[in-house]
Scaffold this active site. Structure first.
Site, PDB file in Angstrom:
ATOM      1  N   LYS A  22     -13.463  42.661  22.498  1.00  0.00           N
ATOM      2  CA  LYS A  22     -12.766  42.576  21.201  1.00  0.00           C
ATOM      3  C   LYS A  22     -13.474  43.431  20.167  1.00  0.00           C
ATOM      4  CE  LYS A  22     -13.778  39.086  18.249  1.00  0.00           C
ATOM      5  NZ  LYS A  22     -14.066  39.419  16.849  1.00  0.00           N
ATOM      6  N   ASN A  23     -14.810  43.319  20.133  1.00  0.00           N
ATOM      7  CA  ASN A  23     -15.545  43.968  19.044  1.00  0.00           C
ATOM      8  C   ASN A  23     -15.640  45.483  19.182  1.00  0.00           C
ATOM      9  OD1 ASN A  23     -15.821  41.605  17.735  1.00  0.00           O
ATOM     10  ND2 ASN A  23     -18.028  41.359  18.086  1.00  0.00           N
ATOM     11  N   ARG A  92     -11.392  40.255   8.738  1.00  0.00           N
ATOM     12  CA  ARG A  92     -12.361  41.118   8.063  1.00  0.00           C
ATOM     13  C   ARG A  92     -12.441  42.501   8.701  1.00  0.00           C
ATOM     14  NH1 ARG A  92     -16.430  39.942   4.932  1.00  0.00           N
ATOM     15  NH2 ARG A  92     -17.517  41.626   5.982  1.00  0.00           N
ATOM     16  N   CYS A 116     -16.735  34.699   4.675  1.00  0.00           N
ATOM     17  CA  CYS A 116     -16.007  33.918   5.662  1.00  0.00           C
ATOM     18  C   CYS A 116     -16.873  32.730   6.027  1.00  0.00           C
ATOM     19  CB  CYS A 116     -15.642  34.752   6.877  1.00  0.00           C
ATOM     20  SG  CYS A 116     -17.025  35.112   7.921  1.00  0.00           S
ATOM     21  N   ARG A 121     -21.154  37.868   3.977  1.00  0.00           N
ATOM     22  CA  ARG A 121     -20.722  39.122   4.587  1.00  0.00           C
ATOM     23  C   ARG A 121     -20.308  40.193   3.569  1.00  0.00           C
ATOM     24  NH1 ARG A 121     -17.584  37.592  10.128  1.00  0.00           N
ATOM     25  NH2 ARG A 121     -18.563  39.491  10.851  1.00  0.00           N
ATOM     26  N   PRO A 122     -21.263  40.652   2.756  1.00  0.00           N
ATOM     27  CA  PRO A 122     -20.943  41.696   1.783  1.00  0.00           C
ATOM     28  C   PRO A 122     -20.644  43.035   2.477  1.00  0.00           C
ATOM     29  CG  PRO A 122     -23.296  41.223   1.780  1.00  0.00           C
ATOM     30  CD  PRO A 122     -22.665  40.272   2.752  1.00  0.00           C
ATOM     31  N   ILE A 123     -20.172  44.008   1.676  1.00  0.00           N
ATOM     32  CA  ILE A 123     -19.846  45.332   2.234  1.00  0.00           C
ATOM     33  C   ILE A 123     -20.644  46.418   1.513  1.00  0.00           C
ATOM     34  CG2 ILE A 123     -17.527  44.901   3.165  1.00  0.00           C
ATOM     35  CD1 ILE A 123     -16.536  45.942   0.356  1.00  0.00           C
ATOM     36  N   ASP A 124     -21.730  45.999   0.837  1.00  0.00           N
ATOM     37  CA  ASP A 124     -22.511  46.947   0.039  1.00  0.00           C
ATOM     38  C   ASP A 124     -23.017  48.131   0.872  1.00  0.00           C
ATOM     39  OD1 ASP A 124     -24.004  44.831   1.239  1.00  0.00           O
ATOM     40  OD2 ASP A 124     -25.797  45.538   0.197  1.00  0.00           O
ATOM     41  N   LEU A 125     -23.395  47.878   2.133  1.00  0.00           N
ATOM     42  CA  LEU A 125     -23.950  48.974   2.941  1.00  0.00           C
ATOM     43  C   LEU A 125     -22.876  49.992   3.312  1.00  0.00           C
ATOM     44  CD1 LEU A 125     -26.226  46.800   5.260  1.00  0.00           C
ATOM     45  CD2 LEU A 125     -26.922  48.151   3.274  1.00  0.00           C
ATOM     46  N   ASP A 305     -23.824  36.234  18.111  1.00  0.00           N
ATOM     47  CA  ASP A 305     -22.552  35.773  18.673  1.00  0.00           C
ATOM     48  C   ASP A 305     -22.732  34.898  19.919  1.00  0.00           C
ATOM     49  OD1 ASP A 305     -21.163  37.008  16.687  1.00  0.00           O
ATOM     50  OD2 ASP A 305     -20.359  38.631  17.904  1.00  0.00           O
ATOM     51  N   ARG A 397      -8.950  33.965  18.754  1.00  0.00           N
ATOM     52  CA  ARG A 397      -9.236  35.262  18.125  1.00  0.00           C
ATOM     53  C   ARG A 397     -10.095  36.137  19.034  1.00  0.00           C
ATOM     54  NH1 ARG A 397     -12.642  34.660  13.525  1.00  0.00           N
ATOM     55  NH2 ARG A 397     -12.718  36.862  13.907  1.00  0.00           N
TER      56      ARG A 397
HETATM   57  C1  UD1 Z   1     -20.093  42.467  13.816  1.00  0.00           C
HETATM   58  C2  UD1 Z   1     -19.291  41.694  14.828  1.00  0.00           C
HETATM   59  C3  UD1 Z   1     -19.658  40.210  14.785  1.00  0.00           C
HETATM   60  C4  UD1 Z   1     -21.170  40.044  14.940  1.00  0.00           C
HETATM   61  C5  UD1 Z   1     -21.921  40.920  13.935  1.00  0.00           C
HETATM   62  C6  UD1 Z   1     -23.423  40.898  14.150  1.00  0.00           C
HETATM   63  C7  UD1 Z   1     -17.207  42.921  14.956  1.00  0.00           C
HETATM   64  C8  UD1 Z   1     -15.744  42.969  14.669  1.00  0.00           C
HETATM   65  N1  UD1 Z   1     -17.869  41.846  14.542  1.00  0.00           N
HETATM   66  O1  UD1 Z   1     -19.725  41.975  12.524  1.00  0.00           O
HETATM   67  O2  UD1 Z   1     -18.984  39.552  15.849  1.00  0.00           O
HETATM   68  O3  UD1 Z   1     -21.508  38.698  14.726  1.00  0.00           O
HETATM   69  O4  UD1 Z   1     -21.499  42.282  14.063  1.00  0.00           O
HETATM   70  O5  UD1 Z   1     -23.760  41.248  15.432  1.00  0.00           O
HETATM   71  O6  UD1 Z   1     -17.751  43.826  15.575  1.00  0.00           O
HETATM   72  N2  UD1 Z   1     -24.393  42.938   5.747  1.00  0.00           N
HETATM   73  C9  UD1 Z   1     -24.717  43.209   4.444  1.00  0.00           C
HETATM   74  N3  UD1 Z   1     -24.070  44.246   3.828  1.00  0.00           N
HETATM   75  C10 UD1 Z   1     -23.134  44.994   4.466  1.00  0.00           C
HETATM   76  C11 UD1 Z   1     -22.817  44.708   5.805  1.00  0.00           C
HETATM   77  C12 UD1 Z   1     -23.467  43.671   6.421  1.00  0.00           C
HETATM   78  O7  UD1 Z   1     -25.545  42.553   3.843  1.00  0.00           O
HETATM   79  O8  UD1 Z   1     -22.586  45.914   3.847  1.00  0.00           O
HETATM   80  C13 UD1 Z   1     -25.054  41.798   6.418  1.00  0.00           C
HETATM   81  C14 UD1 Z   1     -24.045  40.711   6.818  1.00  0.00           C
HETATM   82  O9  UD1 Z   1     -23.766  39.841   5.741  1.00  0.00           O
HETATM   83  C15 UD1 Z   1     -24.761  40.027   7.944  1.00  0.00           C
HETATM   84  C16 UD1 Z   1     -25.518  41.182   8.621  1.00  0.00           C
HETATM   85  O10 UD1 Z   1     -25.582  42.242   7.659  1.00  0.00           O
HETATM   86  O11 UD1 Z   1     -25.671  39.101   7.432  1.00  0.00           O
HETATM   87  C17 UD1 Z   1     -24.866  41.687   9.877  1.00  0.00           C
HETATM   88  O12 UD1 Z   1     -23.555  42.092   9.590  1.00  0.00           O
HETATM   89  P1  UD1 Z   1     -22.823  43.250  10.399  1.00  0.00           P
HETATM   90  O13 UD1 Z   1     -23.746  43.798  11.444  1.00  0.00           O
HETATM   91  O14 UD1 Z   1     -22.235  44.204   9.435  1.00  0.00           O
HETATM   92  O15 UD1 Z   1     -21.669  42.440  11.113  1.00  0.00           O
HETATM   93  P2  UD1 Z   1     -20.142  42.798  11.227  1.00  0.00           P
HETATM   94  O16 UD1 Z   1     -19.963  44.251  11.489  1.00  0.00           O
HETATM   95  O17 UD1 Z   1     -19.402  42.184  10.089  1.00  0.00           O
END
Ligand code: UD1
Length: 436
Positions: A22-23, A92, A116, A121-125, A305, A397
């Site tokens: 899925k991922n 997301r 969620c 789960r911010p998107i700042d990066l 996961d 899902r």
């Molecule tokens: C993906 C996987 C999810 C898995 C996760 C970690 C998919 C669709 N989902 O989620 O199943 O649990 O990787 O292995 O592939 N973070 C920030 N800022 C950002 C982005 C992330 O602070 O801009 C933090 C998140 O809040 C979290 C950590 O980084 O604490 C890891 O997140 P990330 O690796 O981005 O996970 P996803 O891509 O959302």
């Protein structure tokens, strides 16, 4: 919403095939927006998240159709400013279309995905990376507009190896002018598969699977046929199913190399895993009873996961275990449900302390997120009596027909649909109301 009803205590046996990941399917579907040419994807699992991503693409003007064993996409033209906000709030991962649309058209308007159940789960990066490539980001009324006259390759250091940010940046940078280097990139197998897909389209990406990914931007991308890798988390979940029921099963379509940390921990707990000469991985969980200490980490560390599923397993270990969650801040919601089934788990901060118990007891429990739901199913397989796992939509899902696959292995598990449930309630109500 459907529920799963499980009568625990059955040994599992036989073989089962793991579905495509899925991922990796979700980012690859998003990446299909980068090209006008036809893309054919094989082994994409027919999950609800995949369905929503297909809807996202369709609403953006792509032609999407499923054939017998593939999903085909042709995004000749892109319609609208960005993905529909109702779909972004449902899933997301639709935020992954941001990198693809930015690469394709230099602009995207997308609703903020929000937190969620497992964390903020911010998107700042993601945004910091887009800005480094020369894009402007503006937030207003719950939307974010990302625009760039021309994306330009740059060195980007990620403060954390975010999977989603690495994927979004790889997609955008594929069409940037010049070379992008992502440092402290995520190293997950899903990143490698996305890079392989983008390279099949004609991108020039090297280093995927290491901490430094180099992307030379190209002007145009073409079409490709791509088969997605097997789902390592589904494979790991079935491995734990064998372990928690002290059974032996054979798994097909597994890449053990993607599961090093999971395999190491299962072996430490007493399981045996052997690749079979005729194919498949034999998992022997008969003696998988030892306690463990586990810390979740970015790949190649132990995957967050798989944390909930191992929690279920360790509730029955002979001794005390500790699980520390380092990736998401709120990923222990299965703890209270497991405790309702007789587990002995105490949470302090980001660690869960488990004292193994002799037996779990079936109980109605609620799945709060995808992997928490899977953990409750696993606990139900081992528990005495009947476990009802409510809100199966979370599990659907990410697991294709989990009930059917477990039944194939000999588990006593069935799905009760909302319709059946309301019919049963009606019959019961009528029987009580009408005297015989
Ligand atoms: C993906 C996987 C999810 C898995 C996760 C970690 C998919 C669709 N989902 O989620 O199943 O649990 O990787 O292995 O592939 N973070 C920030 N800022 C950002 C982005 C992330 O602070 O801009 C933090 C998140 O809040 C979290 C950590 O980084 O604490 C890891 O997140 P990330 O690796 O981005 O996970 P996803 O891509 O959302």
């Amino acid at each position: 919403m459907d529920k799963l009803v499980i009568y625990g205590g059955k040994k599992l046996k036989g073989r089962v095939k793991v579905s495509g990941a899925k991922n990796v399917s979700l980012p690859i579907l998003a990446a299909s927006l980068l090209t006008r040419e036809k893309v054919c994807l094989k082994d994409v699992p027919p999950l609800s998240d995949v369905y929503y991503m297909m809807k996202v693409l369709e609403k953006l003007g792509a032609q999407v159709y499923s054939a017998k064993d593939s999903i085909n996409i042709k995004a000749d033209t892109i319609r609208g400013e960005g993905p529909a906000s109702d779909l972004v709030s449902r899933m997301r991962a639709s935020f992954l279309t941001a990198g693809a649309l930015l690469g394709r058209r230099g602009r995207v308007k997308i609703s903020l995905p929000g937190g969620c159940s497992i964390g903020r789960r911010p998107i700042d990066l993601h945004l910091k990376g887009f800005r480094a490539l020369g894009a402007k980001t503006e937030e207003a009324c719950g939307y974010i507009c990302i625009t760039a006259e021309k994306l330009r390759g740059e060195r980007i250091y990620l403060d954390f190896p975010s999977v989603g940010a690495t994927e979004n940046l790889m997609m955008a940078a594929s069409k940037a002018l010049g070379t992008t280097v992502i440092e402290n990139a995520a190293e997950e197998p899903e990143i490698v598969d996305l890079a392989n897909f983008l390279n099949a389209l004609g991108a020039k990406i090297s280093g995927a699977g290491t901490k430094v990914i180099r992307i030379e931007g190209v002007r145009e991308l073409g079409g490709a046929v791509h088969t997605v890798i097997p789902d390592r988390i589904e494979a790991g979940t079935f491995m734990v199913a064998a372990a928690i029921t002290r059974s032996k099963i054979l798994l097909d379509n597994v890449i053990l190399d993607h599961l090093k940390a999971v395999v190491a921990k299962l072996k430490e707990a007493g399981a045996r895993l052997e690749e079979q000469p005729e194919g498949g991985v034999l998992v022997s969980g008969e003696n998988c009873t030892l306690p463990l200490d586990i810390k979740t980490l970015p790949y190649p560390g132990f995957p967050t996961d798989m944390q909930a599923q191992f929690m279920a397993l360790l509730t029955l270990a002979e001794g005390n275990s500790v699980i520390t969650e380092n990736i998401f801040e709120n990923r222990f919601m299965h703890v209270s449900e497991l405790n309702r089934m007789g587990a002995n788990i105490r949470v302090e901060g980001s660690s869960a302390f488990l004292q193994g118990v002799k037996q779990l007891q079936g109980f109605p429990v609620r799945s709060t997120d995808l992997r928490a739901g899977a953990a409750l199913v696993l606990a139900g397989l081992a528990a005495r009596g009947c476990t009802e796992v409510l809100e199966v939509n979370h599990i659907d899902r990410g697991y294709y027909r989990i009930d059917e696959k477990l039944r194939q292995l000999g588990a006593e598990i069935h799905r009760v649909t909302m319709k059946e449930e309301s019919e049963k309630e009606m019959t019961e109500a009528t029987e009580t109301a009408v005297p015989r």
